[in-house]
Design a protein around this motif. Structure first.
Motif, PDB file in Angstrom:
ATOM      1  N   GLY A 196      33.911  15.323  10.886  1.00 38.14           N
ATOM      2  CA  GLY A 196      33.763  14.546  12.116  1.00 38.14           C
ATOM      3  C   GLY A 196      35.050  14.583  12.928  1.00 38.14           C
ATOM      4  N   ASP A 197      34.983  14.074  14.152  1.00 39.23           N
ATOM      5  CA  ASP A 197      36.156  14.003  15.027  1.00 39.23           C
ATOM      6  C   ASP A 197      36.731  15.378  15.345  1.00 39.23           C
ATOM      7  OD1 ASP A 197      35.989  11.168  14.768  1.00 39.23           O
ATOM      8  OD2 ASP A 197      37.037  11.345  12.851  1.00 39.23           O
ATOM      9  N   VAL A 211      38.556  10.421   8.059  1.00 37.90           N
ATOM     10  CA  VAL A 211      38.739   8.962   8.015  1.00 37.90           C
ATOM     11  C   VAL A 211      37.988   8.481   6.785  1.00 37.90           C
ATOM     12  CG1 VAL A 211      38.895   6.986   9.574  1.00 37.90           C
ATOM     13  CG2 VAL A 211      37.935   9.114  10.412  1.00 37.90           C
ATOM     14  N   GLY A 212      38.548   7.564   6.061  1.00 42.24           N
ATOM     15  CA  GLY A 212      37.866   7.067   4.874  1.00 42.24           C
ATOM     16  C   GLY A 212      38.244   7.889   3.649  1.00 42.24           C
ATOM     17  N   SER A 213      37.570   7.583   2.527  1.00 37.88           N
ATOM     18  CA  SER A 213      37.941   8.183   1.248  1.00 37.88           C
ATOM     19  C   SER A 213      37.309   9.563   1.068  1.00 37.88           C
ATOM     20  CB  SER A 213      37.476   7.266   0.113  1.00 37.88           C
ATOM     21  OG  SER A 213      37.747   5.921   0.426  1.00 37.88           O
ATOM     22  N   LEU A 256      30.346  15.267   5.965  1.00 40.14           N
ATOM     23  CA  LEU A 256      29.924  13.863   5.815  1.00 40.14           C
ATOM     24  C   LEU A 256      28.408  13.778   5.665  1.00 40.14           C
ATOM     25  CD1 LEU A 256      32.117  12.085   8.554  1.00 40.14           C
ATOM     26  CD2 LEU A 256      32.455  12.017   6.076  1.00 40.14           C
ATOM     27  N   ILE A 308      33.973   3.379   0.119  1.00 38.37           N
ATOM     28  CA  ILE A 308      33.708   4.624   0.855  1.00 38.37           C
ATOM     29  C   ILE A 308      34.607   4.687   2.079  1.00 38.37           C
ATOM     30  CG2 ILE A 308      31.926   5.830   2.223  1.00 38.37           C
ATOM     31  CD1 ILE A 308      29.886   4.517   0.269  1.00 38.37           C
ATOM     32  N   ALA A 324      29.563   6.765  15.173  1.00 36.68           N
ATOM     33  CA  ALA A 324      30.118   7.936  15.853  1.00 36.68           C
ATOM     34  C   ALA A 324      30.918   7.502  17.077  1.00 36.68           C
ATOM     35  CB  ALA A 324      28.987   8.850  16.307  1.00 36.68           C
TER      36      ALA A 324
HETATM   37  P1  IMP Z   1      29.530   5.084   7.706  1.00 42.65           P
HETATM   38  O1  IMP Z   1      28.921   6.216   8.452  1.00 42.65           O
HETATM   39  O2  IMP Z   1      30.046   3.991   8.585  1.00 42.65           O
HETATM   40  O3  IMP Z   1      28.662   4.595   6.594  1.00 42.65           O
HETATM   41  O4  IMP Z   1      30.853   5.654   6.968  1.00 42.65           O
HETATM   42  C1  IMP Z   1      30.793   6.606   5.919  1.00 42.65           C
HETATM   43  C2  IMP Z   1      31.929   7.605   6.018  1.00 42.65           C
HETATM   44  O5  IMP Z   1      31.721   8.433   7.165  1.00 42.65           O
HETATM   45  C3  IMP Z   1      33.303   6.967   6.197  1.00 42.65           C
HETATM   46  O6  IMP Z   1      34.264   7.789   5.542  1.00 42.65           O
HETATM   47  C4  IMP Z   1      33.527   7.019   7.688  1.00 42.65           C
HETATM   48  O7  IMP Z   1      34.880   7.017   8.033  1.00 42.65           O
HETATM   49  C5  IMP Z   1      32.870   8.351   8.022  1.00 42.65           C
HETATM   50  N1  IMP Z   1      32.383   8.446   9.398  1.00 42.65           N
HETATM   51  C6  IMP Z   1      31.262   7.913   9.921  1.00 42.65           C
HETATM   52  N2  IMP Z   1      31.132   8.247  11.217  1.00 42.65           N
HETATM   53  C7  IMP Z   1      32.169   9.027  11.511  1.00 42.65           C
HETATM   54  C8  IMP Z   1      32.581   9.719  12.694  1.00 42.65           C
HETATM   55  O8  IMP Z   1      31.921   9.695  13.741  1.00 42.65           O
HETATM   56  N3  IMP Z   1      33.733  10.440  12.599  1.00 42.65           N
HETATM   57  C9  IMP Z   1      34.447  10.522  11.454  1.00 42.65           C
HETATM   58  N4  IMP Z   1      34.102   9.902  10.327  1.00 42.65           N
HETATM   59  C10 IMP Z   1      32.985   9.163  10.349  1.00 42.65           C
END
Ligand code: IMP
Length: 432
Positions: free
Chosen positions: A12-13, A272-274, A227, A125, A39
């Motif tokens: 992502g990003d 971003v995240g783990s 992801l 997560i 997103a």
């Molecule tokens: P969730 O989608 O909020 O459940 O997050 C799950 C994982 O996906 C986490 O590591 C978030 O940081 C990542 N994530 C969700 N949407 C995005 C995005 O648009 N860009 C980058 N990482 C994302």
């Protein structure tokens, strides 16, 4: 004309917003197929700078119809806020359609997202806490509410009462002190429904007619392939399918109608995240790129983890999506470096790997094998032809192309729509 999908090739990003914005200039339809307001697409064009979370980027093209498709998880409050912001900046949101099959993100999904993350204690997560995972979990459990339900005032209240009771039980079970109030939800969503009503419809016939008349349809990907719920670094993934196939499914487009897949890659990696990021830079170079490129989440503001470009995971995402072309974004962020590294393979227990292992523990233990290329140490901003780039930057792009075995058709050199090099037309020609 054709169906083109723009999909993230990393975590992502990658800069999809800019690529989608460029393509949307010629799109008859722009469809958002999956994900929700987790997103964040940043778009900088002649109308201003916008961070879009739900509204498709086609909103800037007055001739384009935007559709939020059945595969999306939609938070009505966030959508309405975003629409208001766009309207305040003179961007009309009149040509937006919402599928009545789209799942609704409810306030208890946000509470559950936090409760589930807290429950994971030492192994979160790192979700965006936008309730997206719990909303898709309800969808799979067949207890989710859809936009079509919101239209039916007679049954909506009872459905909300049942859903809130279920969610509150889960909140108790997961040790959360928070509870959802059904009456409040009914009241708030009634207000949202009044405003959303005119946009909600069965979008299937609209999409089918667009396909039948060969309209230019752009599928706007959110998140990135690594992801993806099935193919990404599970469990450190989002809850939807972010691949080309996932976009087709979420939009309800027959695969036979599909024309071209564009994979978007950044010239380095961020996450971003783990979850595993073998090329992660935990040093001054990583900090430098993060600051220069302002690598902080568009949705949460969290600092993104930064690493070198990883062709091992990129090869994997190319194989999964069958990308016809790549967009290589944000090369200008590397302009000042003395040298730039590319990860060409992994080494694991003395073995060389060209593709990432499916097992996350193994993936995390992989050591990147790097190739170091000289930096170009001059600005690439403003270049509009490939041959105008500094020779070292040309070599970098060519090396990435060779490693990926996919042509780079677009090079991103700045946030503005006009900043970059389009080496080949992004839309297929009518005859191809
Ligand atoms: P969730 O989608 O909020 O459940 O997050 C799950 C994982 O996906 C986490 O590591 C978030 O940081 C990542 N994530 C969700 N949407 C995005 C995005 O648009 N860009 C980058 N990482 C994302």
């Amino acid at each position: 004309m054709s169906v083109v999908a723009v999909v993230g090739g990393q975590w992502g990003d990658e800069g999809k917003g800019k690529v989608i914005d460029l393509l949307a200039e010629r799109a008859d339809f722009v469809i958002r197929s999956q994900g929700g307001d987790n997103a964040g697409h940043t778009v900088v064009n002649p109308m201003g700078e916008f961070a879009l979370h739900l509204v498709p980027c086609g909103v800037f093209n007055p001739d384009s119809t935007c559709i939020i498709a059945p595969g999306v998880a939609l938070n009505p409050a966030i959508l309405l806020e975003e629409m208001d912001r766009l309207e305040q900046h003179g961007v009309s949101t009149r040509r937006l359609l919402l599928s009545d099959r789209t799942q609704v993100v409810m306030p208890y999904h946000l509470l559950l997202d936090r409760a589930f993350e807290n429950h994971r204690a030492d192994d979160p997560i790192g979700t965006t806490l936008r309730g997206i995972g719990p909303a898709y979990a309800d969808k799979a459990a067949r207890v989710g509410l859809r936009l079509g339900d919101l239209r039916n005032a007679a049954t909506w209240e009872a459905k909300v009462q049942t859903a809130v009771e279920r969610a509150n039980r889960l909140l108790v079970a997961f040790g959360s002190g928070q509870r959802c109030d059904a009456d409040e939800v009914v009241h708030d969503y009634r207000r949202h429904a009044e405003r959303l009503q005119p946009m909600i419809c069965d979008t299937a016939p609209v999409v089918a007619a667009a396909v039948a008349r060969n309209a230019a349809i752009l599928l706007e990907g959110a998140q990135g392939t690594l992801l993806d719920l099935d193919h990404g670094n599970y469990p450190y993934v989002t809850a939807s399918s972010c691949t080309v196939a996932g976009l087709l499914q979420g939009a309800g487009i027959p695969p036979r109608a599909f024309s071209r897949a564009i994979g978007v890659y950044k010239a380095y990696s961020t996450r971003v995240g783990s979850g595993p990021l073998p090329t992660e830079l935990l040093d001054a170079t990583g900090d430098y790129i993060r600051e220069r490129a302002h690598e902080f989440g568009a949705t949460t503001g969290r600092a993104r983890r930064v690493g070198w470009f990883d062709s091992v995971v990129s090869r994997y995402t190319i194989a999964l999506n069958g990308f016809d072309a790549a967009a290589l974004m944000r090369i200008d962020m590397l302009d000042e470096l003395d040298s730039v590294k590319l990860c060409t393979a992994y080494e694991l227990d003395g073995e060389r790997l060209d593709l990432p292992p499916s097992n996350l523990d193994l993936h995390s233990r992989c050591k990147p094998v790097y190739e170091e290329l000289p930096g170009w140490r001059e600005s690439t901003r403003g270049a509009t032809r490939f041959e105008d780039l500094p020779p070292a930057a040309i070599s970098f792009v060519q090396r990435v192309e060779a490693l990926l075995a996919v042509p780079v058709h677009l090079i991103g050199l700045g946030p503005e729509r006009s900043e970059g090099i389009v080496r080949q037309p992004l839309w297929p020609s009518p005859t191809s």
